[in-house]
Design a protein around this motif. Structure first.
Motif, PDB file in Angstrom:
ATOM      1  N   ASP A   1       0.768  -1.107   0.050  1.00 45.35           N
ATOM      2  CA  ASP A   1      -0.068   0.023   0.091  1.00 45.35           C
ATOM      3  C   ASP A   1       0.924   1.462   0.113  1.00 45.35           C
ATOM      4  OD1 ASP A   1      -2.408  -1.491  -0.054  1.00 45.35           O
ATOM      5  OD2 ASP A   1      -2.714  -1.080   2.399  1.00 45.35           O
ATOM      6  N   VAL A   2       1.935   1.271   0.941  1.00 50.01           N
ATOM      7  CA  VAL A   2       2.638   2.367   0.994  1.00 50.01           C
ATOM      8  C   VAL A   2       3.623   2.687  -0.316  1.00 50.01           C
ATOM      9  CG1 VAL A   2       4.709   3.535   2.273  1.00 50.01           C
ATOM     10  CG2 VAL A   2       2.632   2.429   3.343  1.00 50.01           C
ATOM     11  N   VAL A   3       4.347   1.677  -0.636  1.00 45.72           N
ATOM     12  CA  VAL A   3       5.108   1.962  -1.621  1.00 45.72           C
ATOM     13  C   VAL A   3       4.288   1.907  -3.219  1.00 45.72           C
ATOM     14  CG1 VAL A   3       6.905   0.617  -3.152  1.00 45.72           C
ATOM     15  CG2 VAL A   3       7.098   0.669  -0.730  1.00 45.72           C
ATOM     16  N   GLY A   4       3.335   1.409  -3.198  1.00 43.32           N
ATOM     17  CA  GLY A   4       2.311   1.623  -4.328  1.00 43.32           C
ATOM     18  C   GLY A   4       1.838   2.961  -4.371  1.00 43.32           C
ATOM     19  N   ARG A   5       1.452   3.520  -3.340  1.00 43.22           N
ATOM     20  CA  ARG A   5       0.729   4.637  -3.375  1.00 43.22           C
ATOM     21  C   ARG A   5       1.402   5.955  -3.150  1.00 43.22           C
ATOM     22  NH1 ARG A   5      -2.230   3.646   1.564  1.00 43.22           N
ATOM     23  NH2 ARG A   5      -2.526   5.883   1.733  1.00 43.22           N
ATOM     24  N   ALA A   6       2.908   5.754  -2.792  1.00 35.52           N
ATOM     25  CA  ALA A   6       3.750   6.949  -2.431  1.00 35.52           C
ATOM     26  C   ALA A   6       4.259   7.742  -3.865  1.00 35.52           C
ATOM     27  CB  ALA A   6       4.923   6.705  -1.983  1.00 35.52           C
ATOM     28  N   LEU A   7       4.073   8.944  -3.981  1.00 33.72           N
ATOM     29  CA  LEU A   7       4.559   9.803  -4.927  1.00 33.72           C
ATOM     30  C   LEU A   7       5.928  10.115  -4.781  1.00 33.72           C
ATOM     31  CD1 LEU A   7       4.040  11.502  -7.641  1.00 33.72           C
ATOM     32  CD2 LEU A   7       3.119  13.066  -6.135  1.00 33.72           C
ATOM     33  N   ILE A   8       6.875   9.802  -5.605  1.00 34.46           N
ATOM     34  CA  ILE A   8       8.186  10.234  -5.178  1.00 34.46           C
ATOM     35  C   ILE A   8       8.452  11.669  -6.193  1.00 34.46           C
ATOM     36  CG2 ILE A   8      10.633  10.069  -5.308  1.00 34.46           C
ATOM     37  CD1 ILE A   8       9.308   8.121  -3.407  1.00 34.46           C
ATOM     38  N   ARG A   9       8.703  12.782  -5.785  1.00 33.64           N
ATOM     39  CA  ARG A   9       8.792  14.080  -6.511  1.00 33.64           C
ATOM     40  C   ARG A   9       9.820  14.912  -5.921  1.00 33.64           C
ATOM     41  NH1 ARG A   9       6.817  17.908  -3.028  1.00 33.64           N
ATOM     42  NH2 ARG A   9       5.065  17.357  -1.718  1.00 33.64           N
ATOM     43  N   GLU A  10      10.262  16.022  -6.535  1.00 33.49           N
ATOM     44  CA  GLU A  10      11.139  16.957  -6.139  1.00 33.49           C
ATOM     45  C   GLU A  10      10.517  17.778  -4.791  1.00 33.49           C
ATOM     46  OE1 GLU A  10      13.219  19.425  -9.059  1.00 33.49           O
ATOM     47  OE2 GLU A  10      13.300  17.829 -10.226  1.00 33.49           O
TER      48      GLU A  10
ATOM     49  N   ARG B   1      16.968  20.724  10.219  1.00 34.86           N
ATOM     50  CA  ARG B   1      15.832  21.605  10.019  1.00 34.86           C
ATOM     51  C   ARG B   1      16.063  22.723   8.951  1.00 34.86           C
ATOM     52  NH1 ARG B   1      14.608  21.269  16.054  1.00 34.86           N
ATOM     53  NH2 ARG B   1      12.704  19.852  16.225  1.00 34.86           N
ATOM     54  N   ASP B   2      17.205  22.896   8.534  1.00 32.73           N
ATOM     55  CA  ASP B   2      17.524  23.740   7.495  1.00 32.73           C
ATOM     56  C   ASP B   2      17.322  23.317   6.202  1.00 32.73           C
ATOM     57  OD1 ASP B   2      18.410  26.299   6.175  1.00 32.73           O
ATOM     58  OD2 ASP B   2      20.287  26.279   7.016  1.00 32.73           O
ATOM     59  N   VAL B   3      16.433  22.926   5.890  1.00 32.77           N
ATOM     60  CA  VAL B   3      16.244  22.325   4.417  1.00 32.77           C
ATOM     61  C   VAL B   3      16.413  23.418   3.278  1.00 32.77           C
ATOM     62  CG1 VAL B   3      14.370  21.069   2.876  1.00 32.77           C
ATOM     63  CG2 VAL B   3      14.530  20.406   5.410  1.00 32.77           C
ATOM     64  N   ALA B   4      15.981  24.585   3.571  1.00 35.34           N
ATOM     65  CA  ALA B   4      16.098  25.670   2.480  1.00 35.34           C
ATOM     66  C   ALA B   4      17.551  25.803   1.998  1.00 35.34           C
ATOM     67  CB  ALA B   4      15.298  26.782   2.936  1.00 35.34           C
ATOM     68  N   ALA B   5      18.354  25.871   2.988  1.00 38.36           N
ATOM     69  CA  ALA B   5      19.814  25.917   2.639  1.00 38.36           C
ATOM     70  C   ALA B   5      20.465  24.743   1.765  1.00 38.36           C
ATOM     71  CB  ALA B   5      20.660  25.824   3.976  1.00 38.36           C
ATOM     72  N   ARG B   6      19.934  23.641   2.130  1.00 41.22           N
ATOM     73  CA  ARG B   6      20.152  22.311   1.377  1.00 41.22           C
ATOM     74  C   ARG B   6      19.670  22.317   0.030  1.00 41.22           C
ATOM     75  NH1 ARG B   6      19.607  20.218   6.139  1.00 41.22           N
ATOM     76  NH2 ARG B   6      17.750  19.067   5.717  1.00 41.22           N
ATOM     77  N   ARG B   7      18.440  22.678   0.085  1.00 45.42           N
ATOM     78  CA  ARG B   7      17.746  22.938  -1.284  1.00 45.42           C
ATOM     79  C   ARG B   7      18.405  23.786  -2.260  1.00 45.42           C
ATOM     80  NH1 ARG B   7      13.761  26.264  -2.177  1.00 45.42           N
ATOM     81  NH2 ARG B   7      13.243  26.463   0.176  1.00 45.42           N
ATOM     82  N   LYS B   8      19.158  24.891  -1.878  1.00 45.05           N
ATOM     83  CA  LYS B   8      20.005  25.801  -2.691  1.00 45.05           C
ATOM     84  C   LYS B   8      21.176  25.036  -3.278  1.00 45.05           C
ATOM     85  CE  LYS B   8      18.584  29.584  -0.130  1.00 45.05           C
ATOM     86  NZ  LYS B   8      19.113  30.752   0.843  1.00 45.05           N
TER      87      LYS B   8
ATOM     88  N   LEU C   1      14.303  15.187  -2.770  1.00 48.46           N
ATOM     89  CA  LEU C   1      13.254  14.373  -3.256  1.00 48.46           C
ATOM     90  C   LEU C   1      12.358  14.133  -2.088  1.00 48.46           C
ATOM     91  CD1 LEU C   1      15.138  11.924  -5.525  1.00 48.46           C
ATOM     92  CD2 LEU C   1      13.747  14.127  -6.151  1.00 48.46           C
ATOM     93  N   VAL C   2      11.190  13.968  -2.316  1.00 50.52           N
ATOM     94  CA  VAL C   2      10.371  13.552  -1.102  1.00 50.52           C
ATOM     95  C   VAL C   2       9.500  12.415  -1.750  1.00 50.52           C
ATOM     96  CG1 VAL C   2      10.254  15.917   0.063  1.00 50.52           C
ATOM     97  CG2 VAL C   2       8.578  15.280  -1.774  1.00 50.52           C
ATOM     98  N   ALA C   3       9.042  11.750  -0.645  1.00 48.27           N
ATOM     99  CA  ALA C   3       8.001  10.674  -0.866  1.00 48.27           C
ATOM    100  C   ALA C   3       6.410  11.155  -0.332  1.00 48.27           C
ATOM    101  CB  ALA C   3       8.228   9.281  -0.102  1.00 48.27           C
ATOM    102  N   GLU C   4       5.540  11.430  -0.853  1.00 45.54           N
ATOM    103  CA  GLU C   4       4.421  11.986  -0.285  1.00 45.54           C
ATOM    104  C   GLU C   4       3.235  10.835  -0.469  1.00 45.54           C
ATOM    105  OE1 GLU C   4       1.284  14.783  -2.442  1.00 45.54           O
ATOM    106  OE2 GLU C   4       3.169  15.721  -2.226  1.00 45.54           O
ATOM    107  N   LEU C   5       2.373  10.797   0.615  1.00 38.51           N
ATOM    108  CA  LEU C   5       1.568   9.593   0.908  1.00 38.51           C
ATOM    109  C   LEU C   5       0.078  10.594   1.312  1.00 38.51           C
ATOM    110  CD1 LEU C   5       0.899   6.405   0.653  1.00 38.51           C
ATOM    111  CD2 LEU C   5       1.610   6.650   3.152  1.00 38.51           C
ATOM    112  N   ASP C   6      -0.666  10.482   0.459  1.00 35.65           N
ATOM    113  CA  ASP C   6      -2.109  11.154   0.765  1.00 35.65           C
ATOM    114  C   ASP C   6      -1.911  12.477   1.187  1.00 35.65           C
ATOM    115  OD1 ASP C   6      -3.393   8.359   0.419  1.00 35.65           O
ATOM    116  OD2 ASP C   6      -3.101   8.150   2.523  1.00 35.65           O
ATOM    117  N   GLY C   7      -0.932  13.178   0.485  1.00 36.05           N
ATOM    118  CA  GLY C   7      -0.695  14.591   0.596  1.00 36.05           C
ATOM    119  C   GLY C   7       0.114  14.957   1.813  1.00 36.05           C
ATOM    120  N   GLU C   8       0.833  13.951   2.273  1.00 31.89           N
ATOM    121  CA  GLU C   8       1.754  14.013   3.363  1.00 31.89           C
ATOM    122  C   GLU C   8       3.142  13.756   2.866  1.00 31.89           C
ATOM    123  OE1 GLU C   8       2.267  12.775   8.068  1.00 31.89           O
ATOM    124  OE2 GLU C   8       0.718  12.092   6.935  1.00 31.89           O
ATOM    125  N   VAL C   9       4.034  14.614   3.394  1.00 30.60           N
ATOM    126  CA  VAL C   9       5.325  14.197   3.195  1.00 30.60           C
ATOM    127  C   VAL C   9       5.843  12.979   4.272  1.00 30.60           C
ATOM    128  CG1 VAL C   9       8.010  15.095   3.008  1.00 30.60           C
ATOM    129  CG2 VAL C   9       6.251  16.305   1.951  1.00 30.60           C
TER     130      VAL C   9
END
Length: 174
Positions: free
Chosen positions: A5-14, A53-60, A65-73
């Motif tokens: 369920d989790v792997v099949g439903r998860a959306l991997i995106r930027e 927690r300083d994700v913004a700095a790493r994103r630069k 990538l994130v895995a999203e499940l039912d709208g939640e990261v």
């Protein structure tokens, strides 16, 4: 929730900027709870939690990538291109894989697999020679997961830092 369920439903995106807080909290939760179970001697300082927690700095400087499940990261991984600031890759023309984590509620469902598949596919699109990563000494299960994917132990990339010893692994793409 079953593994399929989790792997099949998860959306991997930027990652998107609006995901930064959720990813930062996910990293802190995953690292502090899972390492606490497996390596109780590991202590996460407030400074380390701030870095996570300083994700913004790493994103630069890296692709996240994130895995999203039912709208939640519920998962994340970062891939630093060769030569990026903060990269710990010890080989030339190698990407650095960092910060693989899944939410505690989906641990054990196999969600790391599609995150790693996507990160490794990105490295191939970048046409790098290898993907480097580090695993905290003692995190045997984590090391075993990477080795099952073809990563090999490469001691010359080890990092002996003041607070932690990190063992190096590499996946050669060329």
């Amino acid at each position: 929730m079953s593994t399929q369920d989790v792997v099949g439903r998860a959306l991997i995106r930027e990652i998107r900027p609006e995901d930064d807080v959720a990813v930062g909290e996910l990293l802190v939760e995953a690292f502090t709870t899972q390492y606490a179970k497996k390596l109780p001697e590991v202590v996460y300082t407030e400074e380390r939690k701030r870095e996570l927690r300083d994700v913004a700095a790493r994103r630069k400087i890296a692709s996240l990538l994130v895995a999203e499940l039912d709208g939640e990261v519920v998962g994340t991984v970062a891939l630093f291109p060769p030569g990026a600031p903060g990269s710990e890759a010890w080989l030339p023309r190698a990407a650095d894989l960092r910060g693989l984590a899944t939410a505690v509620k989906v641990h054990g469902t196999g969600l790391a697999r599609p995150l790693l598949d996507a990160a490794e596919a990105l490295a191939r699109r970048w046409d790098v020679d290898a993907v480097c990563l580090h695993v905290r000494r003692g995190a045997v299960g984590v090391a075993r997961m990477y080795m099952s994917r073809g990563y090999v132990r490469e001691p010359e990339g080890d990092m002996n830092l003041p607070t932690v010893f990190l063992e190096a692994y590499v996946l050669r793409l060329k």
